[in-house]
Design a protein around this motif. Structure first.
Motif, PDB file in Angstrom:
ATOM      1  N   ASP A 264     -13.331  -2.739  -5.852  1.00  0.00           N
ATOM      2  CA  ASP A 264     -13.445  -2.349  -7.252  1.00  0.00           C
ATOM      3  C   ASP A 264     -12.535  -1.141  -7.498  1.00  0.00           C
ATOM      4  O   ASP A 264     -12.670  -0.114  -6.838  1.00  0.00           O
ATOM      5  CB  ASP A 264     -14.912  -1.981  -7.520  1.00  0.00           C
ATOM      6  N   PRO A 265     -11.588  -1.225  -8.428  1.00  0.00           N
ATOM      7  CA  PRO A 265     -10.679  -0.091  -8.652  1.00  0.00           C
ATOM      8  C   PRO A 265     -11.378   1.146  -9.195  1.00  0.00           C
ATOM      9  O   PRO A 265     -10.799   2.238  -9.168  1.00  0.00           O
ATOM     10  CB  PRO A 265      -9.667  -0.646  -9.667  1.00  0.00           C
ATOM     11  N   LYS A 266     -12.618   0.991  -9.677  1.00  0.00           N
ATOM     12  CA  LYS A 266     -13.352   2.140 -10.212  1.00  0.00           C
ATOM     13  C   LYS A 266     -14.208   2.822  -9.145  1.00  0.00           C
ATOM     14  O   LYS A 266     -14.915   3.783  -9.444  1.00  0.00           O
ATOM     15  CB  LYS A 266     -14.251   1.677 -11.370  1.00  0.00           C
ATOM     16  N   VAL A 267     -14.153   2.321  -7.896  1.00  0.00           N
ATOM     17  CA  VAL A 267     -14.989   2.872  -6.824  1.00  0.00           C
ATOM     18  C   VAL A 267     -14.117   3.191  -5.617  1.00  0.00           C
ATOM     19  O   VAL A 267     -13.537   2.290  -5.006  1.00  0.00           O
ATOM     20  CB  VAL A 267     -16.100   1.879  -6.409  1.00  0.00           C
ATOM     21  N   GLY A 268     -14.027   4.468  -5.261  1.00  0.00           N
ATOM     22  CA  GLY A 268     -13.344   4.866  -4.043  1.00  0.00           C
ATOM     23  C   GLY A 268     -11.830   4.885  -4.171  1.00  0.00           C
ATOM     24  O   GLY A 268     -11.239   4.291  -5.068  1.00  0.00           O
ATOM     25  N   VAL A 269     -11.218   5.621  -3.228  1.00  0.00           N
ATOM     26  CA  VAL A 269      -9.762   5.696  -3.115  1.00  0.00           C
ATOM     27  C   VAL A 269      -9.419   5.330  -1.679  1.00  0.00           C
ATOM     28  O   VAL A 269     -10.002   5.875  -0.735  1.00  0.00           O
ATOM     29  CB  VAL A 269      -9.238   7.114  -3.447  1.00  0.00           C
ATOM     30  N   PHE A 270      -8.447   4.415  -1.508  1.00  0.00           N
ATOM     31  CA  PHE A 270      -8.180   3.855  -0.193  1.00  0.00           C
ATOM     32  C   PHE A 270      -6.727   4.049   0.217  1.00  0.00           C
ATOM     33  O   PHE A 270      -5.820   4.067  -0.617  1.00  0.00           O
ATOM     34  CB  PHE A 270      -8.530   2.359  -0.169  1.00  0.00           C
ATOM     35  N   HIS A 271      -6.549   4.167   1.514  1.00  0.00           N
ATOM     36  CA  HIS A 271      -5.216   4.277   2.098  1.00  0.00           C
ATOM     37  C   HIS A 271      -4.493   2.937   1.995  1.00  0.00           C
ATOM     38  O   HIS A 271      -5.095   1.882   2.161  1.00  0.00           O
ATOM     39  CB  HIS A 271      -5.342   4.708   3.561  1.00  0.00           C
ATOM     40  N   ALA A 272      -3.184   2.981   1.723  1.00  0.00           N
ATOM     41  CA  ALA A 272      -2.334   1.789   1.684  1.00  0.00           C
ATOM     42  C   ALA A 272      -2.876   0.738   0.717  1.00  0.00           C
ATOM     43  O   ALA A 272      -2.898  -0.452   1.022  1.00  0.00           O
ATOM     44  CB  ALA A 272      -2.170   1.194   3.082  1.00  0.00           C
ATOM     45  N   ASN A 273      -3.285   1.177  -0.458  1.00  0.00           N
ATOM     46  CA  ASN A 273      -3.799   0.273  -1.483  1.00  0.00           C
ATOM     47  C   ASN A 273      -2.629  -0.480  -2.118  1.00  0.00           C
ATOM     48  O   ASN A 273      -1.777   0.125  -2.766  1.00  0.00           O
ATOM     49  CB  ASN A 273      -4.544   1.088  -2.540  1.00  0.00           C
ATOM     50  N   PRO A 274      -2.572  -1.817  -1.952  1.00  0.00           N
ATOM     51  CA  PRO A 274      -1.443  -2.567  -2.519  1.00  0.00           C
ATOM     52  C   PRO A 274      -1.688  -3.073  -3.934  1.00  0.00           C
ATOM     53  O   PRO A 274      -0.865  -3.828  -4.463  1.00  0.00           O
ATOM     54  CB  PRO A 274      -1.324  -3.750  -1.544  1.00  0.00           C
ATOM     55  N   ASP A 275      -2.803  -2.715  -4.538  1.00  0.00           N
ATOM     56  CA  ASP A 275      -3.165  -3.275  -5.829  1.00  0.00           C
ATOM     57  C   ASP A 275      -2.195  -2.795  -6.909  1.00  0.00           C
ATOM     58  O   ASP A 275      -1.598  -1.713  -6.810  1.00  0.00           O
ATOM     59  CB  ASP A 275      -4.587  -2.860  -6.197  1.00  0.00           C
ATOM     60  N   LEU A 276      -2.064  -3.604  -7.950  1.00  0.00           N
ATOM     61  CA  LEU A 276      -1.241  -3.221  -9.085  1.00  0.00           C
ATOM     62  C   LEU A 276      -1.922  -2.123  -9.886  1.00  0.00           C
ATOM     63  O   LEU A 276      -3.143  -2.142 -10.082  1.00  0.00           O
ATOM     64  CB  LEU A 276      -1.011  -4.426 -10.002  1.00  0.00           C
ATOM     65  N   THR A 277      -1.136  -1.166 -10.355  1.00  0.00           N
ATOM     66  CA  THR A 277      -1.674  -0.218 -11.320  1.00  0.00           C
ATOM     67  C   THR A 277      -1.818  -0.925 -12.663  1.00  0.00           C
ATOM     68  O   THR A 277      -1.289  -2.028 -12.877  1.00  0.00           O
ATOM     69  CB  THR A 277      -0.746   0.994 -11.474  1.00  0.00           C
ATOM     70  N   SER A 278      -2.509  -0.287 -13.587  1.00  0.00           N
ATOM     71  CA  SER A 278      -2.675  -0.885 -14.915  1.00  0.00           C
ATOM     72  C   SER A 278      -1.328  -1.127 -15.580  1.00  0.00           C
ATOM     73  O   SER A 278      -1.089  -2.190 -16.175  1.00  0.00           O
ATOM     74  CB  SER A 278      -3.542   0.020 -15.787  1.00  0.00           C
TER      75      SER A 278
END
Length: 670
Positions: A264-278
């Motif tokens: 969930d992009p609204k929960v936590g911050v992760f290393h090497a996150n490949p998700d698209l920004t808004s």
């Protein structure tokens, strides 16, 4: 009559197409029109679970309403929608909040305050609301399941209508359920206007540059998999390749399928996150909707000519060849537990590990650990692992430890692997490998990473149940720092959540997976370690979908229990942590989790460190329930560690029964 509805709606699509408009969104300069067909989407609801339209295969209709917090019209429409839901259990009802001013927390608070039972989906990128043509709060869309044809667009009740008209949502719904078309397909709705800024910027979308705006996003977030030799089904190596898959790219973003990153992009911050920004997601979607134009400039993807490397971190310091295994074309394959002699004659410290599956189509997962006494094998050997070196599952990548933290690899002994193979219709030979990266000779990190597991061997998922929850935990007896989690279920896994519960009862969500994807299983590493105080619990909840809505479900008519094979289920979590205060120069003594504590952690649903009679579900109830008072020596109505230990032989007997059961005959599996 269903065929007549379909034909009439298809005619509407053809007429729309003939007039030059686009079914996927309003064209530049045009009024916002209701689409002939809804495009699928996947959005997170107010409870943290993902919802999408194509799941809803077992209903007669789908109703979606535009919701807005604290809006009187929206609230009145929602109350009417709740009443319609009670009257129509064979219809799926959803609300969508596309407001840029309402956060997920505020949406959840509105749902609680208003007593809504209908899920509210957080359309934070506004893709769903834009495409559905929503204009004001409280308007609804009546959608045909499967085809997603829009059969009615307008107010829920007459109170939301701008003009008198025959038939509102209830009448339209009754007509569709009776096999007819609604008397009025479109009725203008009055209410608070919803703001969709990208509609106003529609004239700018054709100017989005492939070379300057689109290709750089693809290189950052997509080309890692979509390159020559990569695991993606096609290579993004030119504009022409990307243009050919542009509709698929748009759909993958709208359904949150790609990039394959599920927290969930609204929960936590992760290393090497490949998700698209808004902004990246909007750039790609609106570029596609504006025609996916080439524009000017060199093609960055052609110029880069990306080719996937076998070892993305570079050549490993040590490569362990896992014994080859011949996969049959079909049938069940028991887990394999090969042991390989450790070639090292001196201690080394591992800083990273990467698994290279030999036959990607057949390797479901690989676990690897160290045994100082590599005798015996099978699952029992895993209980003796003294260290673990990452996890590989479908879609996984390398495990890299933070600076100055390592995992010891002592000299001698052996490396033991758990290999899960899934036949894919063709005989093949797997030759997988483990690559280890070490700290330099005679150098050791300051801290030692440790590894733990959270398992529930007593899960039981009833037939047909769409959202069945099972919970287990582990408890820390000393202060610790949490670094990474690997979450694992099988075909029926739908969602997962990792929470930290402190002694005082404070509950913090560390990881929320609104949609678990069996085809992409990764280790999630926190950008900063999470403090777990002594006495705190890490609680893991998995939700399972054993219904017909789960397209991967082998059989929704059976009760599903714990088992190794993919048509069975698992509640398995591995995690990496270190003890606060421990260093490699002053290691803490190993204190394995006691079996009694592990049993309590599997069964203790209310987290009070005991097991009550009503927590003995499934096969446990008939076995232990009648003898509960016999083991409850202190009469507390709960079994503590000492008491559950006395009952352990009964519980272990149930576990052995589960291990011998197979709920689906091999020839019937998918």
């Amino acid at each position: 009559m269903r065929r007549r509805i379909f034909a009439a709606s298809v005619l509407g699509i053809l007429l729309t197409a003939a007039s030059g408009s686009c079914a996927t969104g309003p064209q530049v300069g045009e009024r916002v029109e209701t689409p002939a067909r809804a495009d699928n989407f996947r959005l997170i609801d107010n409870t943290g679970i993902a919802q999408d339209l194509l799941r809803l295969v077992d209903v007669k209709a789908i109703v979606v309403m535009a919701q807005l917090n604290a809006d009187p019209t929206s609230r009145a429409a929602a109350r009417s929608l709740e009443a319609l839901r009670n009257e129509n259990p064979d219809v799926a009802f959803l609300m969508i909040n596309s407001s840029l001013g309402d956060t997920r927390e505020q949406i959840a608070a509105e749902a609680r305050a208003q007593g809504y039972t209908i899920p509210i989906l957080d359309d934070d990128l506004q893709f769903a609301g834009e495409q559905l043509g929503f204009k004001v709060a409280g308007e609804a869309r009546l959608i045909e399941p499967g085809t997603l044809l829009v059969l009615y667009a307008g107010p829920v009740t007459a109170a939301g209508a701008s003009l008198p008209a025959e038939g509102y949502l209830a009448e339209a719904l009754a007509a569709v359920k009776a096999g007819s078309l609604p008397a009025s397909k479109t009725v203008r709705t009055k209410g608070s206007i919803l703001d969709f800024p990208e509609r106003a910027r529609g004239n700018e979308h054709p100017a989005i540059s492939y070379a300057a705006d689109v290709a750089p996003v693809l290189e950052r977030k997509c080309v890692t998999c979509h390159q020559a030799g990569g695991i993606g089904p096609f290579a993004m190596d030119s504009y022409e390749a990307v243009r050919g898959f542009a509709p698929m790219i748009r759909e993958a973003i709208r359904t949150d399928t790609m990039p394959p990153w599920h927290p969930d992009p609204k929960v936590g911050v992760f290393h090497a996150n490949p998700d698209l920004t808004s902004d990246e997601a909007r750039t790609l979607v609106h570029w596609v909707e504006a025609g996916a134009r080439r524009g000017s400039g060199d093609d960055p993807l052609v110029k880069a000519a990306h080719v996937a490397a076998d070892w993305p971190l570079g050549r490993p310091d040590l490569i362990i060849d896992i014994p080859e295994f011949k996969l049959p074309a079909s049938g069940a394959v028991d887990y394999q537990y090969p042991i390989v002699a450790n070639p090292l004659s001196e201690q080394r410290w591992v800083r990273a590990a990467s698994y290279l599956p030999g036959e990607r189509r057949g390797v479901h997962h690989i676990l690897g650990g160290y045994l100082s006494m590599p005798k015996g094998g099978g699952q029992e050997a895993m209980q003796r692992w003294e260290a673990s070196y990452g996890d590989f599952a479908v879609g996984g990548d390398a495990f890299v430890l933070p600076p100055d933290i390592g995992i010891e690899l002592p000299p001698g002994g052996g490396l033991n692997f758990q290999m899960h193979y899934t036949p894919f219709g063709k005989e093949a030979t797997d030759r997988s490998r483990l690559g280890l990266y070490f700290y330099p000779d005679n150098q050791k990190p300051k801290f030692a990473m440790r590894h733990g597991r959270i398992i529930d061997a007593f899960i039981e998922i009833p037939p047909g149940e769409e959202l069945h929850a099972e919970t287990a935990y582990t408890k820390f007896d000393k202060d610790a720092l949490l670094y990474a989690f690997f979450l694992h279920t099988h075909y029926r896994g739908r969602a997962a959540r990792v929470e930290l519960v402190t002694n005082g009862g404070a509950r913090t969500t560390l990881i929320n997976l609104p949609r678990y994807d069996f085809n992409w299983q990764r280790t999630y590493t926190f950008a900063e370690p999470v403090v777990a105080p002594a006495g705190s619990k890490v609680v893991v909840t998995y939700w399972y979908d054993n219904s017909v809505r789960n397209r991967a479900n082998p059989d929704p008519k059976v009760t599903v229990r714990n088992g190794e094979q993919s048509w069975e289920e698992m509640h398995y979590t591995s995690f990496y942590y270190r003890w606060t205060g421990e260093t490699t120069d002053k290691p803490f003594p190993q204190t394995p989790l006691q079996p009694a504590a592990s049993l309590i952690a599997m069964l203790d649903g209310n987290l009070n460190d005991t097991v009550e009679n009503d927590e003995l579900g499934g096969m446990l109830g008939p076995v232990l329930g009648p003898r509960f008072a016999e083991f409850d020596k202190d009469g507390s109505s709960g079994l503590d560690e000492r008491e559950i230990f006395a009952a352990a032989p009964l519980l272990m007997g149930v576990m052995r029964q589960l291990a011998q059961r197979s709920p689906i005959a091999p020839q019937a599996r998918q």
